[in-house]
Scaffold this active site. Structure first.
Site, PDB file in Angstrom:
ATOM      1  N   ARG A 219       0.795  -1.185  -0.111  1.00 18.48           N
ATOM      2  CA  ARG A 219      -0.152  -0.008  -0.103  1.00 18.48           C
ATOM      3  C   ARG A 219       0.822   1.171  -0.133  1.00 18.48           C
ATOM      4  NH1 ARG A 219      -3.059  -2.973  -1.692  1.00 18.48           N
ATOM      5  NH2 ARG A 219      -5.388  -3.443  -0.875  1.00 18.48           N
ATOM      6  N   HIS A 267       0.869  -0.287 -10.232  1.00 16.82           N
ATOM      7  CA  HIS A 267      -0.065  -1.307  -9.591  1.00 16.82           C
ATOM      8  C   HIS A 267      -0.332  -2.353 -10.457  1.00 16.82           C
ATOM      9  CE1 HIS A 267      -3.119  -0.751  -6.086  1.00 16.82           C
ATOM     10  NE2 HIS A 267      -2.813  -2.307  -6.390  1.00 16.82           N
TER      11      HIS A 267
END
Length: 304
Positions: A219, A267
């Site tokens: 994250r 990502h």
């Protein structure tokens, strides 16, 4: 026969065939619908980006089954009182292991200096063996444990750290300092919670051996961006390969893009695979109908 509401409209084309097939495989025959009266819904298949945000009327619903691994965008919803299960997808785990192992080997072997070598420099320096390159994996849930096992199979000495006590892992603040003190490569695979935000700050980055490498497929907020950039500029951190960010897509003017010691991946470290994720959802619905415990139930107090 349960009624299953698929409340993730953007993902429906991917699951329209796969989810009914997976349900049939485990003997569940309930309809999968995209619209239903709340009082008729037994299960909600969900993504935090769904327009459904108020769960108050879903009084019959036995569980909300998320298609996302991360639950930070939903776990604080006070209307969500039903059991919440996060996605632990075998396909996602495989993808994460491949990304982590690939970039660990890239930095361990020093591949960049050979792949990008505009000066045609002949440098016969050999890297150490994997057993001489300590790695710390911060976050030893399903993804962290799988990545740690894969790295250990390649002979990397891996130290696992968890916020809470787990067998075979360091934990707590003292454990974190111990894990960082020798780690030449650090892999971040923690959830985003108030306790993990800015976990790697200036003080923690200073604990690492000079030139250590950071890999973050977990994250974005786990790292203090400003502290990381300062540590990179000072040479304390040798490189950071980052797959997740506080704002996504990463703004084009963000310093990470231009920094010579930062690699940005968009990502892509791991993605939920439709076929395997559908089987996870189907199995949890089968369990709910059979009165068995749900898989991957979220602990609201911990936030994951």
């Amino acid at each position: 026969m349960p009624t299953i509401l698929f409340a993730a409209p953007s993902l429906w084309p991917e699951y329209q065939t796969a989810l009914p097939q997976a349900l049939a495989e485990v003997g569940v025959t309930g309809p999968v619908v995209t619209e239903a009266r709340p009082e008729d819904v037994d299960y909600i298949v969900y993504a935090p980006s769904s327009p459904l945000q108020d769960f108050t009327a879903y009084t019959r619903t036995k569980a909300v089954l998320s298609l996302w691994a991360g639950v930070e965008r939903i776990v604080g919803n006070t209307t969500l009182t039903q059991p919440l299960c996060r996605m632990v997808d075998p396909g996602l785990t495989e993808g994460m292991v491949e990304w982590v192992v690939g970039h660990t080997l890239r930095h361990h072997l020093g591949m960049d200096r050979h792949i990008v070598n505009p000066g045609h420099v002949w440098d016969p320096t050999c890297p150490p063996l994997a057993r001489e390159r300590p790695v710390a994996v911060l976050g030893m849930g399903a993804l962290g444990a799988a990545c740690a096992a894969a790295l250990q199979a390649l002979n990397f000495p891996v130290t696992g750290w968890s916020r809470t006590e787990r067998p075979g892992c360091l934990h707590g603040e003292d454990g974190l300092r111990q894990a960082l003190a020798t780690a030449q490569i650090v892999v971040l695979l923690l959830p985003k919670t108030p306790e993990t935000e800015n976990l790697l700050n200036a003080a923690q980055l200073a604990l690492l051996p000079q030139g250590a490498v950071i890999l973050n497929p977990g994250r974005g907020p786990l790292i203090d961006d400003a502290a990381l950039l300062a540590a990179l500029d000072a040479g304390q951190i040798g490189h950071a390969t980052l797959d997740v960010f506080r704002v996504e897509p990463l703004p084009t003017d963000h310093p990470f893009w231009a920094h010579a010691r930062v690699t940005v991946t968009p990502h892509i470290a791991a993605d939920t695979r439709t076929s395997s994720a559908a089987r996870v959802i189907a199995e949890n619905i089968r369990r709910g109908e059979a009165g068995e415990p749900f898989l991957h139930l979220v602990d609201r107090a911990r936030g994951y």
